[in-house]
Write a protein that holds these residues in place. Sequence first.
Motif, mmCIF file in Angstrom:
data_model
loop_
_atom_site.group_PDB
_atom_site.id
_atom_site.type_symbol
_atom_site.label_atom_id
_atom_site.label_comp_id
_atom_site.label_asym_id
_atom_site.label_seq_id
_atom_site.Cartn_x
_atom_site.Cartn_y
_atom_site.Cartn_z
ATOM 1 N N SER A 115 8.154 -4.237 5.809
ATOM 2 C CA SER A 115 9.132 -3.191 5.548
ATOM 3 C C SER A 115 8.437 -1.997 4.903
ATOM 4 N N THR A 116 9.193 -0.919 4.798
ATOM 5 C CA THR A 116 8.727 0.273 4.097
ATOM 6 C C THR A 116 9.803 0.699 3.114
ATOM 7 N N LEU A 117 9.391 1.392 2.078
ATOM 8 C CA LEU A 117 10.330 1.881 1.068
ATOM 9 C C LEU A 117 9.882 3.265 0.632
ATOM 10 N N ARG A 118 10.734 4.252 0.838
ATOM 11 C CA ARG A 118 10.409 5.619 0.429
ATOM 12 C C ARG A 118 10.682 5.767 -1.065
ATOM 13 N N VAL A 119 9.644 6.216 -1.789
ATOM 14 C CA VAL A 119 9.765 6.417 -3.230
ATOM 15 C C VAL A 119 9.128 7.770 -3.554
ATOM 16 N N GLY A 120 9.935 8.746 -3.909
ATOM 17 C CA GLY A 120 9.412 10.075 -4.208
ATOM 18 C C GLY A 120 8.703 10.658 -3.004
ATOM 19 N N ASP A 121 7.458 11.101 -3.203
ATOM 20 C CA ASP A 121 6.698 11.713 -2.109
ATOM 21 C C ASP A 121 5.807 10.715 -1.376
ATOM 22 N N HIS A 122 5.999 9.419 -1.626
ATOM 23 C CA HIS A 122 5.218 8.369 -0.970
ATOM 24 C C HIS A 122 6.134 7.350 -0.288
ATOM 25 N N THR A 123 5.539 6.568 0.601
ATOM 26 C CA THR A 123 6.208 5.412 1.192
ATOM 27 C C THR A 123 5.375 4.190 0.867
ATOM 28 N N VAL A 124 6.042 3.161 0.373
ATOM 29 C CA VAL A 124 5.374 1.888 0.084
ATOM 30 C C VAL A 124 5.476 1.039 1.351
ATOM 31 N N ILE A 125 4.328 0.571 1.802
ATOM 32 C CA ILE A 125 4.247 -0.284 2.986
ATOM 33 C C ILE A 125 4.042 -1.714 2.509
ATOM 34 N N VAL B 111 0.872 -1.168 0.000
ATOM 35 C CA VAL B 111 0.000 0.000 0.000
ATOM 36 C C VAL B 111 0.911 1.221 0.000
ATOM 37 N N CYS B 112 0.528 2.254 -0.732
ATOM 38 C CA CYS B 112 1.320 3.484 -0.778
ATOM 39 C C CYS B 112 0.621 4.592 -0.007
ATOM 40 N N LEU B 113 1.395 5.306 0.813
ATOM 41 C CA LEU B 113 0.891 6.449 1.569
ATOM 42 C C LEU B 113 1.813 7.647 1.347
ATOM 43 N N ARG B 114 1.232 8.849 1.356
ATOM 44 C CA ARG B 114 2.029 10.067 1.237
ATOM 45 C C ARG B 114 2.971 10.172 2.433
ATOM 46 N N GLN B 115 4.143 10.766 2.204
ATOM 47 C CA GLN B 115 5.137 10.926 3.267
ATOM 48 C C GLN B 115 4.566 11.655 4.475
ATOM 49 N N GLU B 116 3.744 12.667 4.241
ATOM 50 C CA GLU B 116 3.224 13.476 5.357
ATOM 51 C C GLU B 116 2.004 12.855 6.041
ATOM 52 N N SER B 117 1.584 11.686 5.615
ATOM 53 C CA SER B 117 0.417 11.029 6.216
ATOM 54 C C SER B 117 0.682 10.650 7.669
ATOM 55 N N ARG B 118 -0.223 11.043 8.562
ATOM 56 C CA ARG B 118 -0.109 10.646 9.971
ATOM 57 C C ARG B 118 -0.243 9.130 10.106
ATOM 58 N N MET B 119 -1.016 8.504 9.214
ATOM 59 C CA MET B 119 -1.214 7.043 9.279
ATOM 60 C C MET B 119 0.097 6.294 9.094
ATOM 61 N N LEU B 120 0.988 6.837 8.319
ATOM 62 C CA LEU B 120 2.273 6.183 8.084
ATOM 63 C C LEU B 120 3.001 5.971 9.409
ATOM 64 N N ARG B 121 3.060 6.993 10.228
ATOM 65 C CA ARG B 121 3.733 6.876 11.533
ATOM 66 C C ARG B 121 2.996 5.892 12.450
ATOM 67 N N VAL B 122 1.661 5.925 12.413
ATOM 68 C CA VAL B 122 0.870 5.034 13.268
ATOM 69 C C VAL B 122 1.110 3.571 12.880
ATOM 70 N N ILE B 123 1.144 3.289 11.585
ATOM 71 C CA ILE B 123 1.361 1.912 11.110
ATOM 72 C C ILE B 123 2.755 1.417 11.488
ATOM 73 N N VAL B 124 3.766 2.257 11.272
ATOM 74 C CA VAL B 124 5.131 1.855 11.609
ATOM 75 C C VAL B 124 5.248 1.573 13.104
ATOM 76 N N GLN B 125 4.626 2.411 13.914
ATOM 77 C CA GLN B 125 4.675 2.215 15.358
ATOM 78 C C GLN B 125 3.919 0.948 15.786
ATOM 79 N N ALA B 126 2.767 0.686 15.178
ATOM 80 C CA ALA B 126 1.967 -0.496 15.535
ATOM 81 C C ALA B 126 2.542 -1.787 14.967
ATOM 82 N N ASN B 127 3.285 -1.684 13.869
ATOM 83 C CA ASN B 127 3.919 -2.827 13.213
ATOM 84 C C ASN B 127 2.909 -3.814 12.615
ATOM 85 N N ARG B 128 1.675 -3.354 12.409
ATOM 86 C CA ARG B 128 0.658 -4.179 11.755
ATOM 87 C C ARG B 128 -0.474 -3.281 11.300
ATOM 88 N N PHE B 129 -1.319 -3.838 10.419
ATOM 89 C CA PHE B 129 -2.462 -3.069 9.919
ATOM 90 C C PHE B 129 -3.503 -4.013 9.346
#
Length: 183
Positions: free
Chosen positions: A107-117, A39-57
Amino acid sequence: MGRFATGVALLAVQTDDVVHAITVNSVTSVSLEPAVLSVCLRQESRMLRVIVQANRFGLSVLASVHEPLSRRYSGHRVPTASARWRLCDGTPVVEDALAGFACTLLSTLRVGDHTVIFGQVRHVYESSVAGEALVYFEGAYRRLPAPPTATERQLPEGQRDSSLHSAGLGLANHANDTFRVGY
C-alpha cells in the motif's frame, strides 16, 4: 533531521529491459511477521509512479564502496558509476550490495509532501561481498564497519526468517508496546 544517522539504499524497479533506481535513506522495518518495510518518496518523484505501476520493487542496502552509485541515483552526475544488477525473485538489486530485498507493494500512504510505500518482503539476498555499510550523517557520507554474512534465503509463505535481523529489519515489537533493536 541531519543529526539522525541513516543507512543508504537504492530503490529499484525493472520495466521491460530498463532498471529505474533512486537513492533513499528513509527505510524502516514495519513488521517482522509478515516481513514489511517502508520507504518514503517525495510526491513529485517519478519513481513513485513507476513503483505503483510495477506493484513491486527491490531495495539494496549499500556498502561504502557504493557511494558513487548513491550520488548518481540521487541526481548527481557521476559518469563512472554504474550498478551491476542481479534479479532477486524477478526484482533488481545491486549484485554486491550488503543486502537486497525483493518486495511486493502492499500500500501507499500520502503524508505531507511525501508518500510512504509499504512493501512485503518476498525474498532476502545477502551478498558474499564483505564491506563497510554506507551511512549518511550531518549532510555527508560516512562508513560503518560491520561483520559480513553470506547467504541467500527464500522466505517460505507465512514463515518468519531470523535473517531479517542481520539484514537490517531488526526492530521487534513486544506485547508491552516497547521496542528493541535486534542485532
